[in-house]
Write an enzyme that holds these catalytic residues in place. Structure first.
Site, PDB file in Angstrom:
ATOM      1  N   ASP A 212      -7.285   2.528  -5.271  1.00 49.65           N
ATOM      2  CA  ASP A 212      -6.511   3.199  -3.761  1.00 49.65           C
ATOM      3  C   ASP A 212      -7.142   2.943  -2.749  1.00 49.65           C
ATOM      4  O   ASP A 212      -8.605   3.562  -2.875  1.00 49.65           O
ATOM      5  CB  ASP A 212      -6.088   4.346  -4.661  1.00 49.65           C
ATOM      6  N   GLU A 271      -6.269  -1.972  -3.569  1.00 44.48           N
ATOM      7  CA  GLU A 271      -5.107  -1.851  -2.156  1.00 44.48           C
ATOM      8  C   GLU A 271      -5.768  -1.281  -1.126  1.00 44.48           C
ATOM      9  O   GLU A 271      -5.889  -1.142  -0.629  1.00 44.48           O
ATOM     10  CB  GLU A 271      -4.654  -0.724  -3.177  1.00 44.48           C
TER      11      GLU A 271
END
Length: 562
Positions: A212, A271
């Protein structure tokens, strides 16, 4: 006699399916999805034909950002189950031939994390505060934030604390919600802690990690002000002091060395919302991550020239570093592409959330374009990610009332953004069951639109023209014809509104035509139709993609092998 070539790692051409645990399947009936629910529905992924499942966060968390605010990185939140439930999920998935990817959230923790609670209790300049980014404020009494950075969710990216003695204190950085303080990745203890967290889950059998906010973990030294006109949401480039800083790549090189000590070709997927394509390609250099989501492609408008340009740039960028491209159209952070593609296509197809007071998109147009876009994407060389429910053609839930919304984007936004809840509504499995089969009680943490019942799995399974069966056909053909590992060549002669290319893999040629114009296109009579996203006809209707068996003369343009 030449030696046989080594088999490619499983991830290189994989199709990976994202499960958002809150919303996929609820075994205990409390309205929130859970790990036993995921385990019970894994056969759906085998039937669909994907290679792996990526599971969004299930760790202990106050759930102020749906689990992306982690309070304990080595356990399971009781609302989702137990570590034993996780082990059972891994065992079942592997028995079914599925790999399991878990979400890692290293940019920030929850403010409930023990480290942050220790930092609040400690003094300025203490070792406890050094794990996070605490700074003195500016101006008289330090009453102003240390710089002008803004939170991705709206408002300032800095929150001032009250010191233990009751006096106004330092400020801490949170690029997202104030309950998500950013770690200081220049601190050796932070790096060591996360390497240990990686080992914890690798030792339990996970096949990789989705990382993330991979592009935000390192900030520019000195924390300078950002340019006055910067946009944190749509300009995540190295020109902004909080994004895509060079030192972030040192972290991924160390993680790559760690995961490479495990067998089974473990995966790192970044990401990284960065641009241009060359900057994104740096995240998948040979000694860093294996995948990095191609958000530039996700944001590309549904126009033929834009699609061709985006695909060309994307393939050229990863070819320069010997990587594969990673294609994606939807996830838990963006409006579902069955809705997003129905709005007017401007310079970007990423749009804010849609609420009940906004103009409502044309659902029929959106689904037609979404099916065509998926058929186009799954023919491209490389790997691909799918988001739960897109195989059912689920639209965004655009009429959620304010009182049910939970996304902090909605509550912090000062520009009317209703947030991301609309793409996170529980999945429908059986039309005539409570909560459309999400559970046995009918409870759901977000209400399901009535149309979801018509789109449930049991209403689409075995129906030839359904979106579910289209996905099954596309995935089966993609695997059988080796499209992920193929070589793409552009085709000319079809007009400016058509995306036309051939993919050659293992001596088999698949011709792909996507009609993004307003008029039907006559199909080449010499080729047989393998699959079409729309009605099976000898002309290709607008907003429709077809795969054809065989090649055509006149190929040219770029050639890019994955």
């Amino acid at each position: 006699m030449p030696m046989p070539s080594a088999p490619s790692p499983w991830w290189r051409y994989a199709v990976i399916y994202q499960v958002y645990p809150r919303s996929w399947a609820d075994a205990d009936g409390d309205g929130l999805g859970d790990l036993p629910g995921i385990t019970s529905r894994l056969p759906h992924l085998v039937e669909l034909g994907v290679d792996a499942v990526w599971i969004s966060p299930f760790y202990p968390s106050p759930q102020r950002d749906a689990g992306y605010d982690v309070a304990d990185y080595r356990d399971v939140d009781p609302r989702f189950g137990t570590l034993d439930d996780f082990d059972a999920l891994i065992e079942r998935a592997h028995a079914l031939g599925l790999k399991v990817i878990v979400d890692l959230v290293p940019n920030h923790s929850s403010s409930d994390h023990p480290w942050f609670q220790e930092a609040l209790a400690a003094a300025p300049g203490s070792p406890e505060r050094a794990r996070y980014i605490f700074r003195d404020g500016r101006g008289p009494g330090g009453d102003s934030p240390p710089n002008n950075w803004r939170s991705k969710f709206g408002g300032s990216a800095w929150t001032r604390i009250t010191e233990a003695d009751g006096s106004p204190g330092q400020w801490y950085l949170h690029l997202f919600d104030e309950s998500q303080p950013d770690f200081d990745w220049s601190h050796a203890e932070v790096r060591s802690e996360f390497e240990d967290i990686l080992r914890f889950w690798l030792d339990r059998g996970v096949d990789g990690f989705r990382i993330d906010v991979a592009h935000g973990m390192v900030k520019t030294e000195g924390f300078p002000d950002a340019p006055d006109d910067y946009d944190l949401a749509v300009d995540p480039t190295a020109s902004q002091p909080m994004w895509d800083q060079p030192a972030v790549h040192d972290i991924f090189r160390s993680w790559r060395r760690l995961v490479d000590t495990y067998d089974g070709d473990r995966l790192l997927c970044a990401e990284a919302w960065v641009r241009p394509d060359e900057a994104l390609a740096r995240y998948v250099r040979p000694d860093e991550c294996h995948h990095s989501f191609n958000f530039g492609y996700l944001m590309t408008p549904w126009r033929a020239a834009d699609q061709r340009e985006s695909i060309t740039r994307s393939l050229e960028a990863v070819r320069s570093v010997g990587a594969v491209q990673t294609w994606v159209l939807s996830n838990h952070d963006v409006v579902r592409h069955a809705t997003r593609l129905a709005v007017p296509q401007t310079t970007t197809s990423v749009i804010p959330g849609i609420g009940p007071d906004d103009p409502q998109p044309d659902a029929e147009l959106g689904l037609r374009r979404a099916r065509a876009a998926t058929a186009l994407m799954l023919a491209l060389p490389g790997a691909a990610y799918l988001y739960q429910g897109e195989e059912l053609g689920l639209p965004e839930a655009t009429t959620l009332p304010p009182d049910v919304r939970q996304d902090p984007t909605f509550w912090r936004s000062d520009d009317g953004d209703v947030g991301r809840d609309g793409c996170r509504v529980p999945v429908p499995w059986e039309a005539d069951r409570p909560a459309f089969g999400f559970n046995e009680t009918g409870a759901t943490w977000l209400p399901q639109p009535a149309v979801y019942g018509q789109l449930s799995v049991d209403r689409q399974r075995g129906v030839p023209d359904s979106t579910f069966e289209l996905y099954r056909s596309l995935l089966a053909l993609r695997r059988d014809r080796g499209l992920g590992r193929g070589e793409l060549s552009w085709l000319g002669g079809f007009g400016t509104d058509v995306v036309a290319f051939a993919v050659v893999a293992g001596g088999t040629t698949t011709t792909v035509l996507a009609n993004l114009g307003d008029t039907p296109l006559a199909l080449p009579s010499q080729l047989d139709v393998l699959v079409t996203s729309g009605p099976a006809r000898r002309d290709l209707l607008p907003d429709t993609t077809v795969w054809l068996d065989g090649d055509l003369s006149g190929t040219g343009g770029i050639s890019s092998r994955a």
